[in-house]
Write a protein that holds these residues in place. Structure first.
Motif, PDB file in Angstrom:
ATOM      1  N   PHE A 313       0.670  -1.178  -0.018  1.00 40.16           N
ATOM      2  CA  PHE A 313      -0.247   0.129  -0.428  1.00 40.16           C
ATOM      3  C   PHE A 313       1.102   0.942  -0.343  1.00 40.16           C
ATOM      4  O   PHE A 313       0.686   2.240  -0.461  1.00 40.16           O
ATOM      5  CB  PHE A 313      -0.752   0.069   0.634  1.00 40.16           C
ATOM      6  N   LEU A 314       1.632   0.921   0.773  1.00 40.22           N
ATOM      7  CA  LEU A 314       2.652   2.547   0.868  1.00 40.22           C
ATOM      8  C   LEU A 314       3.725   2.626   0.125  1.00 40.22           C
ATOM      9  O   LEU A 314       4.208   3.989  -0.533  1.00 40.22           O
ATOM     10  CB  LEU A 314       3.387   2.563   2.147  1.00 40.22           C
ATOM     11  N   SER A 315       3.773   2.018  -1.209  1.00 35.43           N
ATOM     12  CA  SER A 315       4.903   1.668  -1.381  1.00 35.43           C
ATOM     13  C   SER A 315       5.187   1.386  -3.366  1.00 35.43           C
ATOM     14  O   SER A 315       5.338   1.598  -4.260  1.00 35.43           O
ATOM     15  CB  SER A 315       6.198   0.757  -1.782  1.00 35.43           C
ATOM     16  N   THR A 316       3.359   1.497  -3.344  1.00 36.58           N
ATOM     17  CA  THR A 316       3.102   0.859  -5.146  1.00 36.58           C
ATOM     18  C   THR A 316       2.249   1.982  -5.558  1.00 36.58           C
ATOM     19  O   THR A 316       1.579   2.463  -5.101  1.00 36.58           O
ATOM     20  CB  THR A 316       3.038  -0.598  -5.573  1.00 36.58           C
ATOM     21  N   GLU A 317       1.873   1.278  -7.092  1.00 35.55           N
ATOM     22  CA  GLU A 317       1.445   2.810  -7.299  1.00 35.55           C
ATOM     23  C   GLU A 317      -0.282   1.514  -7.398  1.00 35.55           C
ATOM     24  O   GLU A 317      -0.595   0.486  -7.179  1.00 35.55           O
ATOM     25  CB  GLU A 317       1.348   2.730  -8.902  1.00 35.55           C
ATOM     26  N   PRO A 318      -1.581   2.844  -7.786  1.00 37.94           N
ATOM     27  CA  PRO A 318      -2.811   2.214  -7.172  1.00 37.94           C
ATOM     28  C   PRO A 318      -2.588   1.562  -8.882  1.00 37.94           C
ATOM     29  O   PRO A 318      -2.483   1.120  -9.461  1.00 37.94           O
ATOM     30  CB  PRO A 318      -3.616   3.227  -7.280  1.00 37.94           C
ATOM     31  N   ARG A 319      -4.034   0.508  -8.465  1.00 34.01           N
ATOM     32  CA  ARG A 319      -4.120  -0.788  -9.824  1.00 34.01           C
ATOM     33  C   ARG A 319      -6.180  -0.375  -9.630  1.00 34.01           C
ATOM     34  O   ARG A 319      -6.833  -0.144  -8.568  1.00 34.01           O
ATOM     35  CB  ARG A 319      -3.976  -2.533  -9.540  1.00 34.01           C
ATOM     36  N   GLU A 320      -6.536  -1.134 -10.822  1.00 38.91           N
ATOM     37  CA  GLU A 320      -7.871  -1.460 -10.443  1.00 38.91           C
ATOM     38  C   GLU A 320      -8.937   0.606 -10.199  1.00 38.91           C
ATOM     39  O   GLU A 320      -9.443   0.252  -9.237  1.00 38.91           O
ATOM     40  CB  GLU A 320      -8.351  -2.559 -10.144  1.00 38.91           C
ATOM     41  N   PRO A 329       2.386   6.933  -5.574  1.00 37.61           N
ATOM     42  CA  PRO A 329       2.393   8.029  -5.608  1.00 37.61           C
ATOM     43  C   PRO A 329       1.741   9.077  -4.474  1.00 37.61           C
ATOM     44  O   PRO A 329       1.511  10.950  -4.849  1.00 37.61           O
ATOM     45  CB  PRO A 329       2.383   7.895  -7.121  1.00 37.61           C
ATOM     46  N   ALA A 330       0.213   9.203  -3.977  1.00 35.59           N
ATOM     47  CA  ALA A 330      -0.397  10.303  -3.633  1.00 35.59           C
ATOM     48  C   ALA A 330       0.432  10.916  -2.491  1.00 35.59           C
ATOM     49  O   ALA A 330       0.554  12.007  -2.091  1.00 35.59           O
ATOM     50  CB  ALA A 330      -2.216   9.560  -3.206  1.00 35.59           C
ATOM     51  N   PRO A 504       1.096   8.698 -14.153  1.00 33.61           N
ATOM     52  CA  PRO A 504       1.717   7.725 -13.850  1.00 33.61           C
ATOM     53  C   PRO A 504       3.932   8.475 -12.944  1.00 33.61           C
ATOM     54  O   PRO A 504       4.222   7.121 -12.829  1.00 33.61           O
ATOM     55  CB  PRO A 504       1.759   7.031 -15.187  1.00 33.61           C
ATOM     56  N   GLN A 505       3.264   9.694 -13.724  1.00 31.59           N
ATOM     57  CA  GLN A 505       4.819   9.664 -13.713  1.00 31.59           C
ATOM     58  C   GLN A 505       4.865  10.360 -11.704  1.00 31.59           C
ATOM     59  O   GLN A 505       4.357  11.522 -11.676  1.00 31.59           O
ATOM     60  CB  GLN A 505       5.439  10.521 -13.872  1.00 31.59           C
ATOM     61  N   LEU A 506       6.069  10.292 -11.161  1.00 31.58           N
ATOM     62  CA  LEU A 506       6.601  11.457 -10.197  1.00 31.58           C
ATOM     63  C   LEU A 506       6.605  12.661 -10.456  1.00 31.58           C
ATOM     64  O   LEU A 506       7.554  12.412 -10.977  1.00 31.58           O
ATOM     65  CB  LEU A 506       7.065  10.277  -8.852  1.00 31.58           C
ATOM     66  N   PRO A 507       6.496  13.509  -8.873  1.00 33.17           N
ATOM     67  CA  PRO A 507       6.943  14.392 -10.198  1.00 33.17           C
ATOM     68  C   PRO A 507       9.025  15.083  -9.959  1.00 33.17           C
ATOM     69  O   PRO A 507       9.197  16.426 -10.119  1.00 33.17           O
ATOM     70  CB  PRO A 507       6.575  15.982  -9.411  1.00 33.17           C
TER      71      PRO A 507
END
Lengths: 579, 281
Positions: A313-320, A329-330, A504-507
């Motif tokens: 949850f803390l380290s990946t991008e969201p899915r679905e 990313p958030a 998709p891209q981090l700042p």
């Protein structure tokens, strides 16, 4: 003399008379203010209870969301069998149509209970089979329930959760029926490895070639803009670009083919699953994100699953559509935006307040400015958002684009919502807080300090720089902390000026110039709104809302803790009056 | 008894509103006059705080200003280094000169002026810095960065303020950790570190205990050979002990200005006599 004495005596007698009456009144409950004390204490307790209750709700729901739950297999009175995680039970009033279809005995029981019965919500998963993730089962429809040990809960990268049995796996062309957990693990590891390799090619290498091709196109456009279309320079640039592009396209094709081959290899490892009703499905094993036999895990394994879910949850991008996966990313977007905002708001607010308090001639104009600043704090935040988009993004950003990035047009670079504009908008939103608290901090610097400095022959500026500002710093920091907390929690204006559902891209990344202030970004506050109210299944988003809220709270708390520590350090240094 | 003497060459000094002219008999210094004040008036907005004050502060001597609360003695003192400039709606009239140069006027460089006068305040006001930084603050203001120079200035100022022995081993500690009396001596060290000509002291002992007060008084005794000192005090014994000349002020007027011994033992004005004998004030 005589008059005086008699006057005094007169006074004395009067005083004693009054005090006699007062003594009687003094024991009055209202006079001693007891009810007011109770009212004050009561309202404080009420407020505290509200806050604690709120925190308890967020923390409990957030912390338990990832704990693995058992799977219950429910056999219903009509013969249907359902497997799922029980989510919650509530009492409800069944409709008369529901009641008509059940045995008279059960109906009588419900009617005796004023028509109320209970029902349980099950997370049944298997969206691809049932077109639904959750189902309510009323108590009176349940015949029996069991917890069979062979049921698996599988989190998949597509279609959400699967609950059922793994029938067989296909590895290296061989089918293994009813695989053991060890066999499944080995196959899964193999599939995962292939997936990682493919993703490296797709994301990094193909991405790099893609951006190189794009850069070639931009070179041509730039030359055309600089020298005019059809000019020899533009032609030369176009020719050079064509050569380079051909080479790059070759690379691209080669890499694509490589990735495709990898994908085929990866998808050759397959798994066949069956849900509780017996429907089967066959898909690549690489779709498995996490799986466990929900009724056959030890406490130790449960803790492992719990922690791995948090880590994901803390380290990946969201899915679905954001209802699964992580919020990294958030988190990152929120953090970067808050920091950029603080960096922007601090100098503006402090310098503004310094001028207002120390240099501006106190008069009607300054009072007017002060009133305006205070009123700015009361403007609804969405108004700032509209202003930010209209002024910062379109006017400022638009002119930056026309001046510095003409070759990208009509695609906007700075001319649309982005991190910089969002931070600036929030800085504008929070600057009144900083100005007001800085002014108060400056006013609270003892006059004796300023006089001491001026008497030493210091100029006003030296006094401000060396004496007033350091002394006021803790108060200024307090204002910044308030501004930061407000900024980190603000969502409405951000929805307009640069926060998106999925970025998709981090700042900040490894590509020059490393900090991409023009990029749109994700934000935890908006993520909560999106997951909770914009996803296809609000029930699935429910736990995510709590977990995300928890993360946002912890993030704000962490930011505040850091700045409060800084403030306290400053306080100890500059205001440790031991007199 | 009240013989109104003239300010040397001038006619008797009118104090207005039916008040007697200032009784004037100060001890004169061989060094001459350091600060001369002529017909000085001061208004806070509409209300007049100083009425036609005229006096000459003698060089190398201690001049004390006494009088009941609100008599204008602090206002007068704070006018000397233009500290009153911080107050809005302040208006002054008259001629004040430091060594012959005017203090008020559009041409006056206030900062340069303040560098010639050190000031010690009622309540010790050390800056929230180290002891050494506090003392060398006037040098920092002047842009001195040479470490050796700063250290020397720090030591000599602290010695001058009789604080060196107590703090020489903790010069880098916060000044806020000193006791009240030490803080006040630190402020004196800070005031003399800038090498001024005049020391202005605004009730420097009012926040201190008797022992700390005694030390400050000894210090004043030592300092007066080097600096001209003007001290405002509420404590008449203190004025009697430390000063050469004493000015008694009342309701914004200078009632009597004379040799301290005379003022306290044989006051020439009736009001002064009433005040120093404790009949009012």
């Amino acid at each position: 003399m005589v008059d005086m004495v008699s006057g005094e005596m007169n006074m004395n007698s009067k005083v004693s008379g009054v005090s006699a009456i007062n003594r009687h009144k003094g024991s009055d409950l209202a006079a001693r203010g007891e009810p007011m004390v109770w009212a004050m204490g009561g309202s404080l307790a009420f407020g505290l209870m509200m806050i604690l209750g709120f925190l308890a709700l967020i923390f409990w729901n957030g912390l338990t969301a990832f704990w693995p739950k058992p799977i219950e297999v429910v056999t219903m009175t009509d013969g249907r069998v359902i497997a799922g995680e029980p989510v919650r039970t509530e009492s409800y009033k069944p409709t008369s149509a529901d009641l008509a279809s059940i045995p008279a005995e059960a109906r009588a029981k419900i009617e005796a209970n004023a028509g109320m019965s209970e029902r349980t919500l099950y997370r049944i998963g298997n969206f691809d089979f049932y077109s639904n993730d959750f189902e309510w089962l009323p108590f009176f429809t349940v015949k029996s329930s069991a917890h069979p040990k062979d049921l698996m809960l599988v989190e998949r990268s597509e279609w959400g959760v699967f609950i059922g049995k793994v029938e067989s796996i296909l590895v290296d062309g061989k089918t293994v029926s009813n695989p053991s957990l060890a066999q499944l693990d080995a196959a899964d590891e193999q599939a995962r490895d292939l997936r990682r390799q493919r993703q490296t090619i797709e994301r990094d290498k193909v991405g790099a070639v893609n951006s190189a091709i794009n850069a070639e196109r931009l070179k041509v456009r730039k030359a055309e803009l600089a020298y005019g279309e059809g000019s020899p320079e533009a032609k030369a640039a176009a020719d050079a670009a064509a050569v380079e592009t051909t080479r790059l396209t070759g690379d691209f094709d080669r890499l694509s083919a490589e990735a495709l081959a990898m994908r085929a290899k990866e998808e050759a490892i397959r798994v066949k699953v069956a849900e509780i009703g017996g429907q089967e499905k066959d898909f690549p094993l690489a779709n498995f994100v996490r799986y466990y036999a929900a009724n056959d895990v030890s406490l130790f394994q449960k803790i492992g699953i719990y922690l791995s879910r948090w880590w994901e949850f803390l380290s990946t991008e969201p899915r679905e559509a954001n209802t699964e996966g992580g919020v990294w990313p958030a988190i990152f977007g929120t953090l970067v935006m808050t920091v950029v905002m603080s960096v922007l708001v601090a100098p503006f607010g402090v310098v503004g307040a310094l001028y207002l308090r120390e240099y501006a001639k106190q008069g009607t104009l300054v009072s007017l400015v002060r009133i305006c600043v205070n009123n700015l704090a009361g403007v609804p935040s969405i108004v700032y958002g509209v202003f930010g988009l209209g002024f910062f993004a379109y006017v400022l950003g638009g002119s930056i684009d026309r001046t510095f990035f003409p070759e990208y047009l009509p695609n906007p670079t700075f001319g649309t919502g982005g991190l910089l504009w969002a931070s600036l908008t929030l800085a504008l939103l929070t600057v009144p807080v900083v100005i007001v608290s800085t002014e108060e901090a400056l006013a609270a610097v003892p006059r004796s300090m300023r006089e001491g400095s001026l008497a030493c022959g210091a100029s006003k500026w030296q006094t401000i720089k060396w004496i007033v500002l350091p002394r006021a710093m803790p108060g200024i920091m307090t204002g910044l902390i308030l501004a930061m907390a407000r900024g980190a929690g603000e969502v409405a204006p951000l929805m307009i000026v640069g926060v998106v559902k999925l970025a998709p891209q981090l700042p900040v990344d490894g590509v020059f110039p490393f900090i991409h202030l023009e990029r749109s970004f994700m934000h935890l506050g908006f993520h909560i709104y999106d997951v909770g109210f914009q996803s296809r299944n609000s029930e699935a988003g429910r736990s995510m809302v709590f977990v995300t809220a928890l993360v946002l709270l912890v993030l704000v708390l962490a930011l505040n803790t850091v700045s409060i520590n800084v403030r306290n350090r400053l306080k100890r240094k500059f205001a440790g009056d031991k007199f | 008894m009240a013989t109104a003497t003239a300010l040397k060459d001038d006619a008797p000094i009118a104090t207005g509103d039916g008040y007697d002219p200032t009784v004037y008999h100060p001890v004169e210094s061989p060094g001459g006059v350091e600060i001369s004040i002529r017909n000085f008036n001061l208004w806070y907005g509409q209300s007049q705080a100083l009425h036609n004050v005229s006096m000459e502060v003698q060089k190398g001597m201690v001049t004390s200003l006494i009088g009941p609360s609100g008599c204008g003695k602090s206002t007068l003192l704070r006018s000397l280094n233009r500290m009153n400039d911080l107050i809005d709606h302040l208006r002054v009239q008259g001629d004040v000169r430091l060594s012959g140069e005017p203090l008020f006027g559009p041409q006056v460089d206030v900062i340069a002026l303040r560098k010639r006068m050190g000031m010690v305040f009622q309540k010790p006001n050390p800056f929230p810095m180290s002891i050494a930084e506090n003392v060398t603050y006037p040098l920092k203001v002047d842009g001195v960065t040479n470490k050796k120079l700063l250290a020397e200035a720090c030591e000599s100022a602290l010695k001058g303020a009789a604080l060196w022995e107590e703090v020489k081993n903790r010069l880098n500690d916060s000044a806020l950790g000193l006791s009240g009396g030490q803080q006040q001596r630190l402020c004196i060290a800070r005031a003399i570190a800038g090498n001024p000509e005049v020391l202005l002291m605004d009730e420097p002992c009012s926040a201190l205990d008797p022992i700390a007060t005694m030390r400050i008084e000894q210090l004043i005794e030592e300092l007066k050979s080097t600096y001209t000192i003007v001290i405002v005090t509420h404590n008449m014994q203190q004025a009697a002990r430390v000063s050469d000349n004493t000015a008694f002020m009342y309701l914004g007027r200078l009632i009597e200005y004379g040799a301290t011994k005379e003022v306290f033992t044989n006051p020439h004005s009736k009001r002064t006599e009433e005040y120093v004998t404790g009949r009012f004030g």
